[in-house]
Design a protein around this motif. Sequence first.
Motif, PDB file in Angstrom:
ATOM      1  N   ALA A 120     -12.765  44.117 -20.522  1.00 48.55           N
ATOM      2  CA  ALA A 120     -12.582  43.475 -19.220  1.00 48.55           C
ATOM      3  C   ALA A 120     -13.254  44.299 -18.135  1.00 48.55           C
ATOM      4  CB  ALA A 120     -11.100  43.299 -18.919  1.00 48.55           C
ATOM      5  N   LEU A 121     -13.136  45.622 -18.246  1.00 45.25           N
ATOM      6  CA  LEU A 121     -13.807  46.508 -17.298  1.00 45.25           C
ATOM      7  C   LEU A 121     -15.325  46.363 -17.428  1.00 45.25           C
ATOM      8  CD1 LEU A 121     -13.004  48.598 -15.168  1.00 45.25           C
ATOM      9  CD2 LEU A 121     -13.277  50.379 -16.912  1.00 45.25           C
ATOM     10  N   VAL A 173      -6.010  40.754 -23.513  1.00 44.41           N
ATOM     11  CA  VAL A 173      -6.303  41.081 -22.122  1.00 44.41           C
ATOM     12  C   VAL A 173      -5.028  40.948 -21.298  1.00 44.41           C
ATOM     13  CG1 VAL A 173      -7.710  40.504 -20.110  1.00 44.41           C
ATOM     14  CG2 VAL A 173      -8.665  40.262 -22.419  1.00 44.41           C
ATOM     15  N   SER A 174      -4.654  42.007 -20.612  1.00 42.31           N
ATOM     16  CA  SER A 174      -3.429  41.995 -19.805  1.00 42.31           C
ATOM     17  C   SER A 174      -3.629  41.164 -18.542  1.00 42.31           C
ATOM     18  CB  SER A 174      -3.052  43.427 -19.423  1.00 42.31           C
ATOM     19  OG  SER A 174      -4.034  43.984 -18.561  1.00 42.31           O
ATOM     20  N   ASP A 175      -2.513  40.798 -17.903  1.00 42.93           N
ATOM     21  CA  ASP A 175      -2.586  40.041 -16.648  1.00 42.93           C
ATOM     22  C   ASP A 175      -3.289  40.856 -15.564  1.00 42.93           C
ATOM     23  OD1 ASP A 175      -1.278  37.924 -17.818  1.00 42.93           O
ATOM     24  OD2 ASP A 175       0.716  38.570 -17.143  1.00 42.93           O
ATOM     25  N   TRP A 180      -8.584  41.669 -12.448  1.00 42.13           N
ATOM     26  CA  TRP A 180      -9.872  42.327 -12.178  1.00 42.13           C
ATOM     27  C   TRP A 180     -11.020  41.329 -12.335  1.00 42.13           C
ATOM     28  CZ3 TRP A 180      -9.200  46.793 -16.269  1.00 42.13           C
ATOM     29  CH2 TRP A 180      -8.122  47.602 -15.882  1.00 42.13           C
ATOM     30  N   LEU A 181     -10.937  40.541 -13.410  1.00 40.37           N
ATOM     31  CA  LEU A 181     -12.007  39.588 -13.700  1.00 40.37           C
ATOM     32  C   LEU A 181     -12.128  38.534 -12.607  1.00 40.37           C
ATOM     33  CD1 LEU A 181     -11.269  39.128 -17.502  1.00 40.37           C
ATOM     34  CD2 LEU A 181     -13.180  40.387 -16.512  1.00 40.37           C
ATOM     35  N   SER A 182     -10.992  38.008 -12.163  1.00 42.05           N
ATOM     36  CA  SER A 182     -11.006  37.003 -11.094  1.00 42.05           C
ATOM     37  C   SER A 182     -11.594  37.574  -9.812  1.00 42.05           C
ATOM     38  CB  SER A 182      -9.587  36.475 -10.852  1.00 42.05           C
ATOM     39  OG  SER A 182      -9.083  35.822 -11.998  1.00 42.05           O
ATOM     40  N   TRP A 186     -15.265  36.049 -11.981  1.00 48.58           N
ATOM     41  CA  TRP A 186     -15.157  35.259 -13.215  1.00 48.58           C
ATOM     42  C   TRP A 186     -14.109  34.161 -13.072  1.00 48.58           C
ATOM     43  CZ3 TRP A 186     -18.661  35.838 -16.968  1.00 48.58           C
ATOM     44  CH2 TRP A 186     -19.325  37.066 -17.093  1.00 48.58           C
ATOM     45  N   ARG A 187     -14.383  33.027 -13.676  1.00 45.67           N
ATOM     46  CA  ARG A 187     -13.365  31.986 -13.862  1.00 45.67           C
ATOM     47  C   ARG A 187     -12.698  32.269 -15.200  1.00 45.67           C
ATOM     48  NH1 ARG A 187     -16.532  26.313 -12.425  1.00 45.67           N
ATOM     49  NH2 ARG A 187     -17.389  26.949 -10.376  1.00 45.67           N
ATOM     50  N   VAL A 188     -11.461  32.671 -15.172  1.00 44.84           N
ATOM     51  CA  VAL A 188     -10.779  33.122 -16.381  1.00 44.84           C
ATOM     52  C   VAL A 188     -10.203  31.929 -17.143  1.00 44.84           C
ATOM     53  CG1 VAL A 188      -8.912  34.540 -17.293  1.00 44.84           C
ATOM     54  CG2 VAL A 188     -10.243  35.343 -15.334  1.00 44.84           C
TER      55      VAL A 188
END
Length: 421
Positions: A120-121, A173-175, A180-182, A186-188
Amino acid sequence: MRLREELQRLKEEKEQEKRQRTESPAAGDGSESEGDDEGGAAAGAGDTQGSKAKAEAKGKKKKANKGREELNLGAGSDPFKVPKIDVPEPDRKNMPRNIRHKWLTGGEAIATVITDDDYALGAVVLARTILATNETAWKVRGKDNEPDPVELNHVPLIALITSRALDGSSGGVSDKAAGWLSDAGWRVKRVHGLMHKKASTSGVRGKEKVRLELALAGYTKIHVWGLTEFERVLYIDADTMFLRDASFLFQPKYWDGLAFNGIQETTPNKFKGGLFGVRPSNRTRDVLIKGLKQDRLFKNNEQGYFNAMFEDVWSEVPPKRRFPRAEHLCTGQCTLEDEWLQEHEVQSREAAIVDFQGVSKPWKWPRDIKLKSCTPMKNFATLWQLVVTAPTEWDVRDILLNFEDMRESLVQHTVYGEAGV
């Protein structure tokens, strides 16, 4: 002489007994009734008719399945392929000039797959570098000297993330990492992880240790074909970083009339699994998922699997229309020799995309690289660290522009830290 005669007599007696045992079920002992004889004959006829009926039914079923055999994958080890999808090639000569050479039509997306917080990072850096190198957005200035938001988000970024660990327990992947992605753009979208039934015995090429975490991330890429709300999807591994604008990958020559495209591997007639383009199709996705039940073994997990499934499709992509190898630098290639190492040196200076292939990831700060030919990769890892810690998108853009200015000299250094990025 007598011993030989005695052995011959015993042999004849055994053969006679054997013949009698063979003939006795058919001949009977003569005490059965005529009704029993008729019943046996009827039963035999019934068995024969039943066998014929089964054979006819099997033949009809085989005939009915003709033309869609690629969906009847079973669980054996026979070769199988993805069904071909005919993509009509547009007549660009008769298109209006304003759209004839337009690369982006609004139906494109960039996707990645993430199965844990580390990747994710990595996806955060991928998104930041994609947006920072979007030259169209940065040339069309908006308010407060910021990039144009419409152009910046013209190609959506789709992150397919899992919520389960390898053993089925809560994990993935944790919440927090999803947040972080949002924030990165990113559209998760949460999906269930996919794994080949033989993944536990098909690890990374040349490695004795099986890399199940890579297998999970790899086979979960199949969900990319399910993004049917888009016409074209460019898949990129989460451990990848853009060094400059790579929107050229959406040029018509890489897509017109093609359902799939990729980058040529070092192995002849094979493509890489870290970057490829697809036209989403639920049918293709379903076939790929069913194929996970096969008993066949594949090297490099999903890369070997996709190459087997798309063998015919890939062979029909003309070499000049495949995604360019020169623009995609795989850090693991520095361990190769001869012409591949020479190509790696050229890519280090010119490639638009860096893929941190292999065990050493930039978030692990790969100081353990000992090979002289791999030392410049530490400069790319340093760049990755600077991008992930940069406070604003402007800072990310400045870091990348400065790196491009120093790139030629950076890749020539063989001592870590000497370049002073």
